[in-house]
Design an enzyme around this catalytic site. Structure first.
Site, PDB file in Angstrom:
ATOM      1  N   SER B 150      46.981 -13.781   6.794  1.00 38.72           N
ATOM      2  CA  SER B 150      47.494 -12.808   7.945  1.00 38.72           C
ATOM      3  C   SER B 150      47.248 -11.245   7.296  1.00 38.72           C
ATOM      4  O   SER B 150      46.213 -10.945   6.940  1.00 38.72           O
ATOM      5  CB  SER B 150      48.973 -13.066   7.809  1.00 38.72           C
ATOM      6  OG  SER B 150      49.410 -12.575   9.019  1.00 38.72           O
ATOM      7  N   ASP B 226      48.681 -20.681  16.768  1.00 39.95           N
ATOM      8  CA  ASP B 226      49.225 -19.583  16.016  1.00 39.95           C
ATOM      9  C   ASP B 226      49.651 -18.540  17.010  1.00 39.95           C
ATOM     10  O   ASP B 226      49.003 -17.830  17.791  1.00 39.95           O
ATOM     11  CB  ASP B 226      48.402 -18.908  15.186  1.00 39.95           C
ATOM     12  CG  ASP B 226      48.615 -17.902  14.207  1.00 39.95           C
ATOM     13  OD1 ASP B 226      49.494 -16.930  14.584  1.00 39.95           O
ATOM     14  OD2 ASP B 226      48.252 -17.660  13.186  1.00 39.95           O
ATOM     15  N   HIS B 265      50.818 -20.306  12.116  1.00 36.24           N
ATOM     16  CA  HIS B 265      50.433 -19.430  11.226  1.00 36.24           C
ATOM     17  C   HIS B 265      51.123 -19.575   9.686  1.00 36.24           C
ATOM     18  O   HIS B 265      51.242 -18.905   8.759  1.00 36.24           O
ATOM     19  CB  HIS B 265      51.183 -18.216  11.590  1.00 36.24           C
ATOM     20  CG  HIS B 265      50.610 -16.663  11.121  1.00 36.24           C
ATOM     21  ND1 HIS B 265      49.513 -16.220  11.505  1.00 36.24           N
ATOM     22  CD2 HIS B 265      51.338 -15.861  10.455  1.00 36.24           C
ATOM     23  CE1 HIS B 265      49.190 -15.225  10.819  1.00 36.24           C
ATOM     24  NE2 HIS B 265      50.451 -14.974  10.170  1.00 36.24           N
TER      25      HIS B 265
END
Lengths: 294, 294
Positions: B150, B226, B265
């Site tokens: 991320s 996600d 995620h």
């Protein structure tokens, strides 16, 4: 539908289901996690293993940090991660310490008020979850095993020794192996059962193994760097001695207590050996049908 | 000794060191974790990989939940888990949101006051940790790679693209791939750099890859489930398009963006693919010496 699925999380080709349900045994809402390997997601009924967590934990710790999913996916076995105590019923003092009350249910049915009202984790595991989960998910109702860590290692060993017809095998990571002789166990048992020490023995793996007649191929890992082991909270040596005295084989294919050099009590320890434990259970969970399939 | 070892935890035959040091670049104490595989514990200098974590994280998340250790032990590679921002220096508003300030350092050197005083995660990684760690631990000073998740995926990609001589390879899990065009990146870059958008481009993987001449065998995994991907915070499609327009090969052995069906995620996603990422880096970290040894 008994279980509400609050989230479905992809993991190692399978799905981790974040479940909740209104427990009949506990009398209020309980949360748990269920990992279904790819084959179960595809609809095949798979064997499954309870993972009972330790003090301070919920059903999330094992799911997030134990890393059982990799071996579970590989071996086509599901893992159930229950919580460690009732959560909604509240009693005075239930949050006063981390080793009694909330998150410290010890996988027994309490007999002393007020805990006896809802602290019934034993029946919650061996009756309610045991029966309800295969009705709703792709789990084989008879190919079931049990494992756990610390307080959950005590839970796994004692529930296995009490209910040998329900579980094909057991294993434990750093289990509280002789609670009647360690501070954690003595505090919990006095609180949940009162002072009748004969009652305590019914919930102590070292006592229970003396008369056990079932499958004694039991895998236990304990880290030599585990401070709780050093403080004699775990006492796996007492369990091993009781087995020997009772003529139960020890070592590989018997009660196999492996002391792992320098490992501690954490999930770093558990994750290192989690695949070994899943594979231990697979020796007893693979049906003849499965063996023929492969 | 620059680093203080606060704990040594056994994991997969190696050791996880919980370290702290007084960072010269940041100007205060920083914590990090270092996983040494068995061979490094035994004294062999091993290659190593930075794992840069995402928003809200510390160096603990990847170490506890990413499960890189299993592949690291198997492949004789160390993993370094730095923190995600300065911690001791405090500024007004640094805790006001989870996507700016503390735990949101974005692996850049801020140019805008007050952040410019200590928010220098770029130099902290590529200079300070890069140089100091091999002096004190059994790490090869030149066989170094970088990966992240991320915000840390943005960090890994941009630091790799900016410093190709320092890193042998890069990979990322659900990276913020085009920060100048997503809300997280725009907020962070406005806060750390001010409104000069030409400056922003220097810290954007999609911009940087257009003129990149190094190793473009880059592994990126993104889950199709996600939510941040769906909300267009990640934009890996922009990175992929920029690579194609610049004549950079895509797919296996090129910029390989793999969309993983239904994954989210979380660290459940990362742990599922962490071994793939370690093995990707090993293609570039294994020295000829090592290849001869095996």
């Amino acid at each position: 539908m008994v279980f509400e699925t609050n989230a479905t999380v992809a993991s190692f080709g399978g799905k981790l289901l974040k479940l909740s349900h209104n427990s009949t045994v506990i009398g209020s809402k309980m949360n748990l996690n269920l990992y279904l390997p790819p084959q179960a997601v595809a609809g095949t009924k798979v064997p499954w293993i309870f993972y009972l967590a330790g003090l301070t934990c919920t059903g999330d710790n094992g799911a997030e940090k134990g890393f059982f999913q990799t071996a579970a996916a590989k071996n086509s076995v599901a893992i159930v991660y229950p919580d460690t105590s009732p959560r909604e019923a509240r009693y005075e003092g239930d949050d006063a310490s981390w080793d009694f009350g909330r998150a410290a249910g010890f996988y027994i049915n309490a007999s002393k008020a007020p805990w006896s009202e809802t602290y019934k984790m034993e029946n919650y595991i061996v009756d309610e979850l045991y029966n309800a989960l295969p009705k709703e998910f792709s789990l084989d109702p008879v190919r079931v095993s049990i494992m756990g860590h610390s307080m959950g290692g005590h839970g796994a060993l004692t529930l296995y020794l009490k209910y040998p017809s329900k579980f094909k095998s057991v294993s434990a990571f750093s289990p509280i192996s002789n609670p009647i002789n360690c501070p954690w166990g003595q505090k919990a048992f006095a609180g949940y059962f009162g002072e009748d020490k004969e009652e305590w023995k019914k919930h102590d793996a070292t006592e229970l193994i003396k008369s056990f007649k079932g499958n004694t191929d039991i895998l236990i890992d304990v880290g030599t760097g585990d401070n709780f082991y050093k403080q004699k909270q775990l006492l796996p040596e007492n369990l091993e001695a009781a087995a020997k005295e009772s003529g139960i084989p020890t070592g590989p294919n018997g009660l196999n207590v492996r002391f792992q050099e320098d490992y501690d009590h954490s999930y770093y320890f558990i994750s290192t050996f989690s695949s070994d434990h899943v594979e231990h259970h697979m020796k007893f969970l693979q049906s003849q049908d499965n063996l023929i399939d492969f």
